[in-house]
Design an enzyme around this catalytic site. Structure first.
Site, PDB file in Angstrom:
ATOM      1  N   HIS A   1       0.859  -1.184   0.000  1.00  0.00           N
ATOM      2  CA  HIS A   1       0.000   0.000   0.000  1.00  0.00           C
ATOM      3  C   HIS A   1       0.894   1.234   0.000  1.00  0.00           C
ATOM      4  O   HIS A   1       2.079   1.155   0.327  1.00  0.00           O
ATOM      5  CB  HIS A   1      -0.938   0.019   1.208  1.00  0.00           C
ATOM      6  CG  HIS A   1      -0.235   0.133   2.528  1.00  0.00           C
ATOM      7  ND1 HIS A   1       0.434   1.275   2.939  1.00  0.00           N
ATOM      8  CD2 HIS A   1      -0.073  -0.759   3.529  1.00  0.00           C
ATOM      9  CE1 HIS A   1       0.946   1.086   4.132  1.00  0.00           C
ATOM     10  NE2 HIS A   1       0.665  -0.138   4.508  1.00  0.00           N
TER      11      HIS A   1
ATOM     12  N   ASP B   1      -3.150 -19.133  12.979  1.00  0.00           N
ATOM     13  CA  ASP B   1      -1.996 -19.655  13.710  1.00  0.00           C
ATOM     14  C   ASP B   1      -2.001 -19.179  15.168  1.00  0.00           C
ATOM     15  O   ASP B   1      -1.917 -17.987  15.452  1.00  0.00           O
ATOM     16  CB  ASP B   1      -0.712 -19.195  13.018  1.00  0.00           C
ATOM     17  CG  ASP B   1       0.475 -20.049  13.373  1.00  0.00           C
ATOM     18  OD1 ASP B   1       0.865 -20.031  14.552  1.00  0.00           O
ATOM     19  OD2 ASP B   1       1.001 -20.738  12.477  1.00  0.00           O
TER      20      ASP B   1
ATOM     21  N   SER C   1       2.755  -4.835   7.086  1.00  0.00           N
ATOM     22  CA  SER C   1       2.392  -4.544   5.701  1.00  0.00           C
ATOM     23  C   SER C   1       3.475  -5.014   4.750  1.00  0.00           C
ATOM     24  O   SER C   1       4.645  -4.680   4.915  1.00  0.00           O
ATOM     25  CB  SER C   1       2.206  -3.044   5.500  1.00  0.00           C
ATOM     26  OG  SER C   1       0.981  -2.628   5.983  1.00  0.00           O
TER      27      SER C   1
END
Length: 338
Positions: free
Chosen positions: A163, A286, A301
């Site tokens: 992003h 998980d 990210s």
């Protein structure tokens, strides 16, 4: 390390901001599969912006006492200095160069809350240096921590974040270069409902991944340093969003040091044509990751998403009210983003 959080609707953009044109050979989706290396490791970014933001107003000590040219002219914290005497300002050095020129009068064009205005300003002569000063503290770089998604060794490129780096108004920031360093994660703030967590990292100044060249809707891209060693990284084949299935997958990310680990997730929704690059909704399954971080946290990210042994995308956002869920961008978008 100061980390700025920006919440947009129900998700958080995960670039850890500390402060706050170039030649580039584009990657394509047809990149050589034998040259693709899996990321998942953290990186420290020092990005040079093309804007100069006023972050403080100060006094200048002159022979006549203290003066504050910026305050007297009406300049405020948060203003963007666009030009002085009609000369474009893209960095601190530009301001100093203009002030050193033999102008008798000065006016500055500033951007405030999206509106441009011009103010007259009279620089003060600093008593200690003899140089002209405006009495402002400015910022023209951004430092932060994110995750590398992949390295394309054949083209000596890297991609990260998934992003863009944006300002406080959620506008994408233009950059004019920067350096990307290795990074060590030394702490994890666990995310909880309503309060996203964060990775805390320190730059390894002696380890350079490469030069940042582009900030775009799909992340930060750049040129790989010629000395960067990929021998310990894992080669991976690019997947296709058309082949992504609802069900089990995994992400690769780093919670301690620079050790990349695999964690189980599920793809719960796909949207290949999403205009905001939210091509997947993912859920962390998980237990080890949930125990350590609460799920997706700031700094993750760019963490690569893998399904059936193929790289299919990267983590980009988290749901603020459920840190075990978030968005991902398709690898096709990242490869074809520029």
């Amino acid at each position: 390390m100061l980390l700025r959080k920006k919440i947009v609707r129900t998700f958080l953009i995960f670039f850890a901001v500390v402060l706050f044109s170039f030649t580039f050979s584009p990657l394509t989706a047809s990149a050589d599969a034998n040259s693709m290396y899996l990321g998942g490791f953290p990186a420290g970014f020092t990005l040079k912006t093309t804007t100069v933001e006023v972050v403080g107003i100060c006094d200048v000590l002159t022979t006549e006492g203290l003066r504050s040219p910026a305050k007297d002219s009406g300049i405020r914290t948060g203003d963007i200095i666009e030009s002085i005497n009609g000369i474009e300002v893209n960095g601190t050095a530009d301001i100093n160069k203009i002030l050193d020129d033999n102008y008798k009068k000065f006016n500055a064009t500033i951007l405030r809350n999206g509106e441009s205005m011009t103010v007259d300003i009279t620089p003060a002569k600093d008593l200690s240096t003899g140089s002209r000063r405006l009495g402002i503290l400015v910022k023209d770089t951004i430092n932060g921590v994110g995750t590398v998604t992949y390295i394309d060794k054949a083209n000596n490129k890297f991609a990260s974040l998934g992003h863009p780096v944006s300002d406080i108004h959620n506008n994408m920031i233009k950059i004019s270069g920067g350096t990307v360093f290795g990074c060590i994660i030394y702490d994890v703030k666990k995310g909880v409902k309503g309060t996203p967590g964060e990775l805390r990292g320190a730059f390894e100044n002696g380890t350079v991944l490469g030069k940042a060249s582009l900030n775009c809707p799909c992340g930060i891209y750049g040129d790989l340093d010629k000395n960067y060693d990929v021998s310990k990284l894992t080669k991976i084949e690019k997947g296709n969003i058309e082949d992504v299935k609802i069900g089990k997958a995994c992400i690769y990310t780093t919670l301690h040091g620079n050790e990349v680990k695999r964690y189980d997730i599920s793809i719960v929704k796909t949207d290949k044509s999403n205009k905001d690059n939210r091509n997947f909704v993912i859920k962390i399954d998980d237990s080890a990751l949930i125990e350590a971080s609460g799920g997706i946290v700031q700094g993750m990210s760019g963490s690569p998403i893998v399904q059936n042994g193929k790289l299919i995308g990267a983590v980009t956002h988290v749901f603020v009210n459920d840190p075990t869920r978030g968005y991902g961008i398709a690898i096709d978008k990242m490869l074809n983003s520029y």
